[in-house]
Each structure stands twice: as structure tokens, then as C-alpha cells.
Write an enzyme that holds these catalytic residues in place. Structure first.
Site, PDB file in Angstrom:
ATOM      1  N   VAL A   1       4.351   0.894   2.093  1.00  0.00           N
ATOM      2  CA  VAL A   1       4.474  -0.325   2.896  1.00  0.00           C
ATOM      3  C   VAL A   1       4.803  -1.499   1.972  1.00  0.00           C
ATOM      4  O   VAL A   1       4.133  -1.702   0.955  1.00  0.00           O
ATOM      5  CB  VAL A   1       3.171  -0.615   3.677  1.00  0.00           C
ATOM      6  CG1 VAL A   1       3.331  -1.874   4.519  1.00  0.00           C
ATOM      7  CG2 VAL A   1       2.811   0.568   4.569  1.00  0.00           C
TER       8      VAL A   1
ATOM      9  N   LYS B   1       7.453  -0.432   6.597  1.00  0.00           N
ATOM     10  CA  LYS B   1       6.935   0.878   6.194  1.00  0.00           C
ATOM     11  C   LYS B   1       8.092   1.846   6.002  1.00  0.00           C
ATOM     12  O   LYS B   1       8.843   2.122   6.922  1.00  0.00           O
ATOM     13  CB  LYS B   1       5.967   1.408   7.255  1.00  0.00           C
ATOM     14  CG  LYS B   1       5.256   2.699   6.856  1.00  0.00           C
ATOM     15  CD  LYS B   1       4.222   3.057   7.911  1.00  0.00           C
ATOM     16  CE  LYS B   1       3.383   4.249   7.509  1.00  0.00           C
ATOM     17  NZ  LYS B   1       2.363   4.583   8.525  1.00  0.00           N
TER      18      LYS B   1
ATOM     19  N   ASP C   1      -7.360   9.277  13.186  1.00  0.00           N
ATOM     20  CA  ASP C   1      -7.593   8.944  11.776  1.00  0.00           C
ATOM     21  C   ASP C   1      -8.234   7.556  11.652  1.00  0.00           C
ATOM     22  O   ASP C   1      -7.781   6.722  10.878  1.00  0.00           O
ATOM     23  CB  ASP C   1      -6.276   9.007  10.993  1.00  0.00           C
ATOM     24  CG  ASP C   1      -6.507   9.080   9.483  1.00  0.00           C
ATOM     25  OD1 ASP C   1      -7.645   9.406   9.076  1.00  0.00           O
ATOM     26  OD2 ASP C   1      -5.568   8.810   8.721  1.00  0.00           O
TER      27      ASP C   1
ATOM     28  N   GLY D   1       0.507   5.603   0.826  1.00  0.00           N
ATOM     29  CA  GLY D   1      -0.325   6.688   1.325  1.00  0.00           C
ATOM     30  C   GLY D   1       0.486   7.935   1.579  1.00  0.00           C
ATOM     31  O   GLY D   1       1.628   8.072   1.132  1.00  0.00           O
ATOM     32  N   GLY D   2      -0.127   8.879   2.313  1.00  0.00           N
ATOM     33  CA  GLY D   2       0.527  10.144   2.576  1.00  0.00           C
ATOM     34  C   GLY D   2       1.770  10.018   3.425  1.00  0.00           C
ATOM     35  O   GLY D   2       2.696  10.829   3.314  1.00  0.00           O
ATOM     36  N   GLN D   3       1.836   9.008   4.310  1.00  0.00           N
ATOM     37  CA  GLN D   3       2.985   8.857   5.189  1.00  0.00           C
ATOM     38  C   GLN D   3       4.130   8.092   4.539  1.00  0.00           C
ATOM     39  O   GLN D   3       5.268   8.231   4.950  1.00  0.00           O
ATOM     40  CB  GLN D   3       2.574   8.139   6.470  1.00  0.00           C
ATOM     41  CG  GLN D   3       1.654   8.955   7.359  1.00  0.00           C
ATOM     42  CD  GLN D   3       1.347   8.220   8.646  1.00  0.00           C
ATOM     43  OE1 GLN D   3       1.706   7.072   8.827  1.00  0.00           O
ATOM     44  NE2 GLN D   3       0.664   8.892   9.554  1.00  0.00           N
TER      45      GLN D   3
ATOM     46  N   GLY E   1       0.830  -1.193   0.000  1.00  0.00           N
ATOM     47  CA  GLY E   1       0.000   0.000   0.000  1.00  0.00           C
ATOM     48  C   GLY E   1       0.866   1.244   0.000  1.00  0.00           C
ATOM     49  O   GLY E   1       2.043   1.209   0.337  1.00  0.00           O
TER      50      GLY E   1
END
Length: 729
Positions: A420, A434, A529, A415-417, A413
Site C-alpha cells: 500500500v 494498493k 480476518d 502484507g500478504g496481499q 504497509g
């Protein structure tokens, strides 16, 4: 003398780490390799045009979508015209072509539009190209606006940007990492070939009005863009908001494949023999496992695998080996014949080289340790905020091997952070690694490490370790195999449907985890979140709460925490959104939205045909108010569950969505109610089984076992008796 030794050591290190390590991966060492077909022009300006791409003659390119048009753009600053390649199919400028990775860099337009307007973007449908999910992201710039990327009236992704000051004062804000302030950024969906972009105003209690001068763009992330070069301009990257007024386009990356059915196909046949290695791909289609194919040169060969005999053998020959062997023998004789002073000098140089390299490596690790927040982490550890007794420190070598050098095929995956990856350790354990996208801000990384190191709960994803001494910080978690709740709800099928009992169990498990975070942890933790994408499902489909980068720990005495607003559109507590005061009731609101998703199986944000945003929470409350609850409930649930249980859960969700936080229940109360519903459900099922058992016992008890086969019918009748049944049967 010391300076001479240092210079010699530097020369040795330069030999150990050759120049080719800094050459971009798609620029090859063999400058004499075959790029284009015989008689075809292999260059346009500074860009090498590799077949299947080509120019001018149809024989020079595979099919129409691969045609390159070499144009001459005016460059007044240099006083002459410069040839520039364009991908003729979509009329966009080409920045590079990479046949090994199957990508092409383009200049993608920046769209400027007002609030409530929709613009059609680049259309790649029917072509062998799609926008790369791995290299690109969607960016929106504006104040109090939602940037929306959609296709065929379906929202694909969206993000919200807020302003706490005039946008004109934010011209020096770096947009290489947009976190919702002045600009926002989100990842692209897979297989993106056609899209529309639009904006909607988000009503916020603020002195800053919505800015209807918005910029929307799809761009390649700076760290992922392979090669940016221009003879006259040093960079195409847009570093600050102010430059958007001058810039017309930004770099983006397209992925491509050779379609299985190509008109007038002039490729070499699909094969895996000799110097070629071809394999099937599905770059452009999610419906078929084989929509195209790609080729590469086998080990020991270099060149263009799409050209007949394009892969050239580059291994060292026997004569070269003999020459090298003779040279080594010559130097060995010279070494043996050298004086004792020379030997001592060489030993000294070896020792100095070892010391210098050790110091360089040490300083490099210290640099990354500080850069990744190591000092801040030490401070948090010394204050007792984090518990590292069971946290393992991994080396980059271990994690690089576990993830196959962070192969894009291992991506779970993005995402913004950060991203992974799935990995396998030496001991055989499967983990999730991550890689954070810190961009100078390590607070989220340290925050997630500290919080997860303190949590020990069966429904919270477990932190196994970290690696700080790398350019990008890494966290290692337990691997959760069945994806997230959002994907499972939308992708469920008849083979493995999500039953009412499963939904109740997942809701209870998530509520219990949040109750633990709010009340049972050493310090209260607000997740901030909670959403279905952050709820993972393990091998037995049990819930695991994940992604604590935005979470906050508060003192036991505190009732709220004032922070910059952060969260996900559709799940965010409106009270927190307006006041910036984070409380445990903010998580309760977000959980209420997840509970509605479990009840309805619908997305938290949807759009009508007029491209208006519609919140699932608002629509659910409207249905409750108009007594139309079962119009929105998932049909699977209506068939399986008792209506009174559905109504109880729906009422619980409505209480969680109260606008005022004080009216919402605590997670302890929510957990207790869900457990009661589960218990009632089990008792009801048990009672049904028990009643079925009573009916069977009563049927057999009316016949006495004392009747004899030799008796007449009258005597048989006289022996029939009603056997008394125990009241507990």
C-alpha cells in the site's frame, strides 16, 4: 509491400523503445566509469565490486564489514574453478552490489530443522547491513506448523502452514506465493540485523500429521530481486517444494549505509557540492534519525560517488549538438527534395505505425484486463453483485504520478496481499493505493473490489476507484492517517494515551461495522480476518475496518459457508479452524480477541523464555477462571474506569471467545451491550458534575441576601435564615 511496411514499423518502434530500457537499473551505460579505487581490482568473476566495497588491500575498501573475499569454487560440471565474491564479514556469497540503491544481493542459507527446535540465523549486529524489509520475506515450509522469527526472546513475526494432503505429494507446488497451504510467507520487520528461527507444532484435527522436516528461509521476492546471473547456473530461484532438498541457499537483499563513525574512515568528506549529493540516513537504526549516510551523483553525472572525482559529466557537448543540427538540416533538404511518391510512402508508414501502436496498446490493455480478472469482474457486475456508480476508473498515469512512481518512501504497509502506497491526486486529495500481489490468482482482488463497492458505512474504509489495465491491479482507498490499532496500542505514550473512553468508542465502532456487514448489508458479509492490524484510525482516531481480500458474501438463507481455512494466527476461530465452516460467529471470535487487546494492551501472540507460543485469548480466559482478571488488565484502564464496567466488558469478551459458535453473542448483541456501557459511562460522568453543582448551591443558599451593613451583630443574626432548596437542585 505490406510486410516491408510492417518491418519498417517494427524498426521504428525499436528505436522509440531503446534496448537500455531492459537493462537492470544497477548496470550502467557508461562502461568506462570508475568502479574501484586506483590500483584495486574492480571485478570478481562476473560481479563488479564497487567502492566502498573492495578486495585484498585495506585501502580498497572503506572498513572491515565492506571487505570482499574473492574465492575459487569448484565447478565439476564445467571442469574448472570459478572466482566467486564473498562478503567476508558474514562469509556469504555476493550476487551483485548496487551503490545507487544502497543494496547488496547475497545467497542466504536455507535452514532445515525439526519441530520445537531453534536455530540462530545470520548476525549482522554492529555492521552497516540489515535485511531489507522492502525486498525480502520470511517463508516456512511444513505441515501443521508455525514458523517463528524472533530476536532476544521476542517474536518478530510468524506464519502458519497447513497440509490437507501428504507433503510428498506437494512437491510440485509453487512456493513463489505461499498462502498457508504446505508453506506460508510473511513480511520482515524493519531494521532486522539478528534473528533466531524456530517451529512449533499446531494441533489440528486432521489425518495429516505434523511434518517435522521443516524448511525456513529469508528470501528476496522474485519480482523484486534486481539481478540474478551466473555463468553456469541459469537461476537461483527455488520454484517448487521438491527443490528445497537440493538447494542450500536462495537470493536475499541487504541494505547498507556508510556509518557516521567509521574506523579509519577513508571516504571523501560528506558534502553536497559539485557532482556529489550526500544525505543522512537511518537504515540500520530505529533509535537515531541519523545513523549513517549515502551519496549519489547529481543529474548529468554518472559513476561512483564514493570515489574522489568518481562522478563523470555525461551531458552532450556543443560540438555534438552542431553535428546533429547539421545532420537534421541535411535530411530536411533530402526530405523536401523527395518525390511525391516518397512523401505518400512516409505518410503511409506514419499511419501504419500509428495503427500498429494503437493495436499493440489495445491488446496490451486487454491482456492485463483479462489477467487481472476483468472478465470475472464483468460477470460479477452483470449479476448485480457490485455497485460501481461511485467507483472511479483511474489511469496508470494518474496513480504513477500520485505515488511518485510508486516510490518506496511512500510505502504505508506491506502484507500478504500486496503493498500500500500513499499518494496525492491532481485535485489535492490524499489517497492510499494498493498494488496487489496476484501471482495469477485474482480472486482476492476481485473479491475486495466487489465487497467494498457495496459497503457504505462510516466505520469501513471507503473504496474510491481501481485500475485494471496495468500489469498489477490497483485499488484506490481513502487515506487513513493514524495507522492501525495494533501499532497505536503498543506504541502509545503519555502525550497521546489511549483512554478508557477511546477504547470503548473504538470497540463500539468496530462492533457496529461488523453488525452492519452481518445484518444490514444487501448480502451478509463475513470479514474472515478481523484483527487490530486491520482496524485503521482516522484523523479523529475513529475506527475504520479494512482489508476485505479474504471476506466472503453469503446468501441471506445460508447459515454458513464451507471454505479453505484462512485467517491470522491468534485471531482464528477454533471451530472454523477444525470444521472449515465459516459463520458470522467466526468474526465474533476474532472481535473478542481485539476486545481483549483493548483491555490489556498486549499482543495476541507472545512467547515465554522457552520459546513456547502463548495465546492471549487462552491466557485471558485462564485469568478469568482463576479470578485474576485485574492481573492482566492495562494499568491505564484500572486507574480510569469503574471496575464494574471493566468486568462487564471482560465478560462480554469471554462470551465472544466461547469454543462453540452457538454460545457466542451476535454482533448486534455485542454492539448493543457496548453502547449501553458507553451510555452508562456518560450518565455517571454527568451525575458527578450534577452532584458537584448541588453542593455549591446548598452552600450559598444558607445566607440571606437581605442583611444590611449598618445593623448590629444581633440584628444581623436575626436576619439569618435557612433558604429552602428545590428538590431538583
Amino acid at each position: 509491400m505490406v510486410l516491408k511496411r510492417v518491418y519498417m514499423v517494427i524498426l521504428l518502434i525499436w528505436c522509440i523503445y531503446p534496448l537500455e530500457s531492459v537493462i537492470p537499473p544497477h548496470r550502467y551505460r557508461n562502461q568506462n566509469q570508475t568502479i574501484a579505487r586506483h590500483g584495486c581490482n574492480p571485478k570478481c568473476g562476473n560481479v563488479s565490486v564497487f567502492f566502498p566495497f573492495g578486495m585484498d588491500d585495506p585501502k580498497c575498501y572503506a572498513s572491515k564489514p565492506f571487505e570482499i573475499e574473492c574465492r575459487h569454487n569448484n565447478n565439476t560440471s564445467q571442469g574448472h574453478r570459478k572466482p566467486v565474491p564473498y562478503l567476508k564479514y558474514i562469509s556469504l556469497e555476493v550476487m551483485y552490489i548496487d551503490i545507487q540503491d544502497g543494496t547488496v544481493g547475497i545467497k542466504n542459507p536455507i535452514f532445515h530443522l525439526g519441530c520445537g527446535k531453534t536455530i540462530t540465523g545470520i548476525n549482522l549486529e554492529g555492521s552497516p547491513f540489515v535485511y531489507s524489509q522492502n525486498y525480502n520475506s520470511f517463508v516456512g515450509v511444513g505441515c501443521q506448523n508455525a514458523a517463528i522469527l524472533s530476536s532476544n526472546d521476542t517474536i518478530l513475526t510468524a506464519c502458519v502452514s497447513m497440509c490437507y494432503d501428504d507433503l510428498e505429494k506437494g512437491n510440485d507446488i509453487d512456493i513463489s506465493s505461499c498462502r498457508g497451504s504446505y508453506c506460508c510467507e510473511t513480511s520482515l520487520p524493519p531494521y532486522l540485523s539478528a534473528y533466531n528461527i524456530s517451529t512449533e507444532t499446531v494441533e489440528v484435527k486432521s489425518n495429516i500429521k505434523a511434518e517435522c522436516s521443516n524448511y525456513l528461509l529469508i528470501r528476496a521476492e522474485y519480482s523484486n530481486f534486481k539481478y540474478v546471473y551466473d555463468e553456469y547456473n541459469s537461476s537461483y530461484w527455488v520454484p517448487i517444494l521438491g527443490d528445497l532438498k537440493k538447494q542450500k541457499d536462495v537470493p536475499a537483499v541487504l541494505e547498507w549505509e556508510i556509518p557516521i563513525h567509521t574506523p579509519n574512515n577513508s571516504f571523501p568528506e560528506f558534502r553536497t557540492d559539485g557532482s556529489y549529493n550526500c544525505s543522512y540516513t537511518n537504515v540500520t537504526s530505529s533509535l537515531y534519525s541519523q545513523s549513517g549516510w549515502r551519496c549519489s551523483c547529481r543529474d548529468g553525472f554518472e559513476g561512483n560517488p564514493y570515489i574522489q572525482e568518481g562522478c563523470k559529466f555525461v551531458a552532450t557537448g556543443d560540438s555534438e549538438l552542431r553535428d546533429k543540427r547539421k545532420t537534421r538540416e541535411k535530411w530536411a533538404i533530402i526530405g523536401v527534395s523527395s518525390s511525391l511518391g516518397t512523401i505518400i510512402l512516409l505518410l503511409g508508414l506514419w499511419w501504419l505505425n500509428k495503427v500498429v501502436r494503437k493495436n499493440i496498446e489495445k491488446k496490451r490493455k486487454e491482456k492485463f484486463f483479462k489477467q487481472n480478472g476483468g472478465l470475472l469482474l464483468k460477470q460479477r457486475l452483470s449479476s448485480g453483485e457490485a455497485n460501481v456508480d461511485k467507483i472511479k476508473l483511474f489511469t496508470l498515469k494518474d496513480l504513477d504520478k500520485a505515488t511518485d512512481h510508486f516510490n518506496i518512501n511512500r510505502v504505508l504497509g506491506k502484507g500478504g496481499q500486496g503493498t500500500v502506497y500513499k499518494g496525492m491526486l491532481v485535485d489535492g486529495n490524499i489517497v492510499a493505493v494498493k498494488k496487489f500481489k496476484v501471482n495469477g490468482n485474482v480472486e482476492e482482488f476481485i473479491n475486495e473490489f466487489v465487497i467494498l463497492s457495496q459497503i457504505n458505512h462510516r466505520n469501513v474504509v471507503k473504496l474510491l476507484g481501481c485500475c485494471l489495465e496495468t500489469e498489477i491491479p490497483l485499488l484506490v482507498y481513502e487515506f487513513i492517517p493514524n495507522g492501525n490499532l495494533y501499532e497505536y496500542l503498543l506504541g502509545q505514550n503519555d502525550d497521546l494515551p489511549m483512554t478508557w473512553d477511546m477504547r470503548l468508542r473504538i470497540a463500539t465502532e468496530v462492533a457496529g461495522a461488523l453488525f452492519y456487514l452481518h445484518s444490514a448489508a444487501s448480502q451478509p458479509i463475513y470479514h474472515r480476518d478481523i484483527k487490530s492490524r486491520n482496524i485503521l484510525l482516522d484523523g479523529k482516531y475513529k475506527a475504520k475496518v479494512a482489508d476485505f481480500g479474504a471476506s466472503r458474501m453469503v446468501s441471506i438463507e445460508a447459515t454458513h459457508l464451507t471454505t479453505a481455512v484462512q485467517g491470522t494466527f491468534g485471531y482464528m476461530d477454533p471451530e472454523y479452524f477444525h470444521t472449515s465452516q465459516l459463520t458470522d460467529k467466526s468474526d465474533v471470535y476474532s472481535f473478542g480477541v481485539v476486545l481483549i487487546e483493548l483491555l490489556t494492551g498486549k499482543e495476541p501472540i507472545s512467547s515465554a523464555k522457552q520459546q513456547e507460543l502463548r495465546s492471549l485469548a487462552s491466557y485471558f480466559l485462564l485469568c478469568m477462571e482463576e479470578n485474576r482478571l485485574f492481573d492482566i488488565i492495562d494499568e491505564r484502564i484500572v486507574k480510569e474506569a469503574e471496575k464494574e464496567h471493566i468486568v462487564v466488558v471482560a465478560n462480554l469478551a469471554r462470551r465472544c471467545l466461547e469454543l462453540k459458535g452457538k454460545r457466542r453473542p451476535t454482533m448486534k448483541e455485542v454492539t448493543s451491550e457496548l453502547e449501553s456501557i458507553q451510555k452508562s459511562r456518560k450518565q455517571s460522568a454527568s451525575q458527578e458534575q450534577h452532584d458537584a453543582g448541588i453542593d455549591e448551591c446548598q452552600f450559598w443558599s444558607v445566607i440571606s441576601p437581605t442583611s444590611n451593613l449598618g445593623e448590629t451583630s444581633d440584628s444581623k443574626a436575626s436576619t439569618l435564615e435557612i433558604m429552602p432548596t428545590h428538590p431538583n437542585h
